[in-house]
Design a protein around this motif. Sequence first.
Motif, mmCIF file in Angstrom:
data_model
loop_
_atom_site.group_PDB
_atom_site.id
_atom_site.type_symbol
_atom_site.label_atom_id
_atom_site.label_comp_id
_atom_site.label_asym_id
_atom_site.label_seq_id
_atom_site.Cartn_x
_atom_site.Cartn_y
_atom_site.Cartn_z
ATOM 1 N N ALA A 390 0.824 -1.209 0.000
ATOM 2 C CA ALA A 390 0.000 0.000 0.000
ATOM 3 C C ALA A 390 0.856 1.257 0.000
ATOM 4 O O ALA A 390 0.376 2.343 0.334
ATOM 5 N N HIS A 391 2.124 1.124 -0.378
ATOM 6 C CA HIS A 391 3.067 2.240 -0.458
ATOM 7 C C HIS A 391 3.196 2.954 0.886
ATOM 8 O O HIS A 391 3.143 4.172 0.971
ATOM 9 N N VAL A 537 -11.504 16.558 -4.465
ATOM 10 C CA VAL A 537 -11.248 16.300 -3.045
ATOM 11 C C VAL A 537 -11.147 14.790 -2.833
ATOM 12 O O VAL A 537 -11.987 14.024 -3.286
ATOM 13 N N GLY A 538 -10.105 14.379 -2.152
ATOM 14 C CA GLY A 538 -9.933 12.970 -1.820
ATOM 15 C C GLY A 538 -9.147 12.174 -2.821
ATOM 16 O O GLY A 538 -8.806 11.019 -2.544
ATOM 17 N N THR A 539 -8.850 12.745 -4.002
ATOM 18 C CA THR A 539 -8.119 11.979 -5.015
ATOM 19 C C THR A 539 -6.858 12.697 -5.487
ATOM 20 O O THR A 539 -5.781 12.119 -5.519
ATOM 21 N N LEU A 760 -12.645 3.527 -5.817
ATOM 22 C CA LEU A 760 -12.851 4.151 -4.517
ATOM 23 C C LEU A 760 -11.575 4.077 -3.690
ATOM 24 O O LEU A 760 -10.983 3.007 -3.523
ATOM 25 N N TYR A 761 -11.159 5.247 -3.171
ATOM 26 C CA TYR A 761 -10.052 5.279 -2.211
ATOM 27 C C TYR A 761 -10.585 4.836 -0.854
ATOM 28 O O TYR A 761 -11.547 5.405 -0.331
ATOM 29 N N ARG A 785 -2.833 5.587 -1.488
ATOM 30 C CA ARG A 785 -3.322 6.965 -1.508
ATOM 31 C C ARG A 785 -2.813 7.740 -2.715
ATOM 32 O O ARG A 785 -3.243 8.867 -2.951
ATOM 33 N N ASP A 786 -1.896 7.164 -3.487
ATOM 34 C CA ASP A 786 -1.310 7.898 -4.600
ATOM 35 C C ASP A 786 -2.225 7.856 -5.815
ATOM 36 O O ASP A 786 -3.103 7.006 -5.937
#
Length: 855
Positions: A390-391, A537-539, A760-761, A785-786
């Motif tokens: 997941a980095h 927002v969020g991405t 979807l994050y 999250r990237d």
Amino acid sequence: MSEQTQQQTAALEQTIVAAREAAKECGVDLDSPRIGADGNPRYPNTSYAFELDGLEDGPQLKDIEAALEELDGVAARLVYSSKTAWITAPSTTPIADLEAVFARFGVSARLTDSTLRRRVLGRAAAARPVPRRGVRGLSGRRRKLRHDELVSLRRARAQGFVDSASRAARARENEDVLFTARDLVTPVRMWLAIVLTLPVLLLTYVSDLQFDGWQWACFALTTPVALWCAFPFHRAMAGGVRRGISALDGASSIAILAAYFWSAAVLLFTPAGELNWRNYGSWVPLTMVEEPGLFFEVACTITSLLLVGRFFSMRVRPHLQEDLSGRVPDAESTYMVRRRSRTGKVIEEPLPAAEINRGDDIVILPGAIIPADGEVVGGCGTLEQELIDAHESPTLKVGSHVYAGSVLRKGKVKIRVSRVGHATRLASVNRWLERASEHQNATTMVSTRAAGMLIPVAYVLAVLDFGLWLLFTGNLNAAFSTALAILAVVAPVALAISTALAIRLGIESAARNGILVRDGSTFRTLEATDVAVFNRVGTLVEPKMKVETVTAEIGEDPALVLGIAGALSVESDHPASRAIVKAAREARDKRDKDAGGPTWFELANEDTTPDGSVRGRVTLTYEDQRTENLDAILWRPTNLSQLQGRLSLAATAGGTPVVVRWKGRDRGVITLYDPPKADATSAIDRLESIGVETIMLTRDTYPVARRFADFLGMSRVLAGITAPDKPHAVRALHTKGATVAMVGDHSAVRTLRVADVSILYADDALLGANTGKVEEKCNVLLLRRDVTAVPQLVELARRVCRTIDSNMVIAWTYNAAAILLAIAGVLPPVGATLLMLGSSLVIELRSVRVRHFPA
């Protein structure tokens, strides 16, 4: 005593007597002494339920029941329709003895989940005949521990601590599309077949080695190979016939049996059985002699090659769920747990993994598997390489988040547990992969049935080929050899795995890199995707925002504007609200007391409207204890016509604008800066370079949104769109013929649902949620999250689909060409088997390339 009371007493006594009789029938005699005549404790009987695999037919059940009841005190009842066995036996009877009886009949027996749970719960009680004490008289702490123990044991199945190995095995069986029992393809069968086949080949093809009676020696060597070593393929064929479908190895099974029985008949009824007979024929059908010949080497070679190919194809392939199951700590593994009692005293005690609860502090030593999700509250260390990348940084320090299944390589850390059992990220990934396997199995069955249709065609062609060759050439050997070659060369397995293997490896490759894909159809849709819509927002931006500027209307106090905005935002956990609250507090702390402004802000009657505006009554308290009440609103503009003058200029000159209004007038604009993710620009450029148009969906005004999109290099902007209208904007793209992949976080779930592919994050709430509910919200779940994960996913989908398409072309082309060569008589049966296995190997090697995740 009244007559009614007497009747009730009599009915109660009858009920008790009936219950005692029922208990005796189940093996529990309440009136029997607890000590037997031999002086040893007498334990009650125990009921077991087994799931059965490998039942051949109904009459077999009577033999198994009789064998089970030969054991002392055992009563058995088997149900063929549900493949279930119900057994009552003394609790001292080993489970292994019962399983051994089933194994004698070739049946695999596995305890059901309910039986496993009963055994776990009753393990302590079985050790002594006296009943367990209740909780009466126990201390509060011991009562709570007992309750937690029962809860943990009831959830053991969901947490993966019970029967995890058998669950993984069942998952592998469900994914096995070969219809050949993988447990029967054993090393013993394989090596025995190889050892016996080598002398048969040498005696058949090297005339100088042939001695008197050599053909009978070949018959003796071939018999165990064709009948016992090849039994998995014969069993698969019989199972397919019984179910009305074609087993993928059915043609090979027929070829083995036909070659064996043909050769046996030739030995018994022709001169080939004479001791001084020699074989001088060719192995190519076109050059074979006309007199009947032997094909023992064909039966042996097909069996050996099939066993080698199936053994390694079934066991060499990596399986992510197996790897993840190895990261689940054993239920008996103990960890040092520190928890605070009600008196405030810190209690430190070793507890098994199944009894760790939220809020506990656990100490992790080097080499230990972390049993729960949590946060590091003490120490430091380094993790081993994660199975799910997941980095995240492998270096741990105070404040780092850790997840169940991680292994501490070095150091020593103390973790405060936040999620346990089925709520951990490891369990969520396992559930997601299990559901993905279910989706994949449905697709695999379709391709398997399509491939199975090739088997009846091969049977018909083999029969026609035999008749035509015999009619036109009169050569019985050549006719039979070409028919065998057709059965041996047909490769339905290559067709079946062309799709299934590439999809499975693609899903696992994505999962190992922090991307969870729901099913194979998602890859197909991603391959056709030409538009990627990002909810800003969020991405595209970091979740941390800060106040950039505060612009007040002429005559208004900027500090007052910021203070009221902070009061309206105090109840929200949105990044913008947190940034405003932080800036307001810092401004209040720096404010000069002699400035005359309010010293305290208090919010009441807070309400959030559907369009995201926040309204409420703000009470201002001044230095002289004077108060003032204001009905204020915090809202975000969507177009320039909503503001005028200097506020309009301020809303377009900086970052995300937020407007503060009270008493019916706009009093100021606060602009917020949220930095883009470090890889956002390169990820957008990568998407554009592979032909995917990128669109940003945002509520910001067009000038602000366009400026940010230009910085990232995005093609288009859909600006000024509120949350309720965002689904309509995505649907509008469909009307223009676009295939849309929508990328967002939990705040854009409604919009995600209307896209062709929803990405979807994930956040902490989603990771602990029911997997089925998460699946309803998205096709792809990003643990990372990237932004680079999105173009990597598209590239992986295109690679998977290209591999599937080319595999199908190769498999169909091979089958058509190979069958024609076999019919033409230029392909011997042994060579046909090599070609068949080679085609499957080519498909596997091509599919394995999918595992290489795009860099």
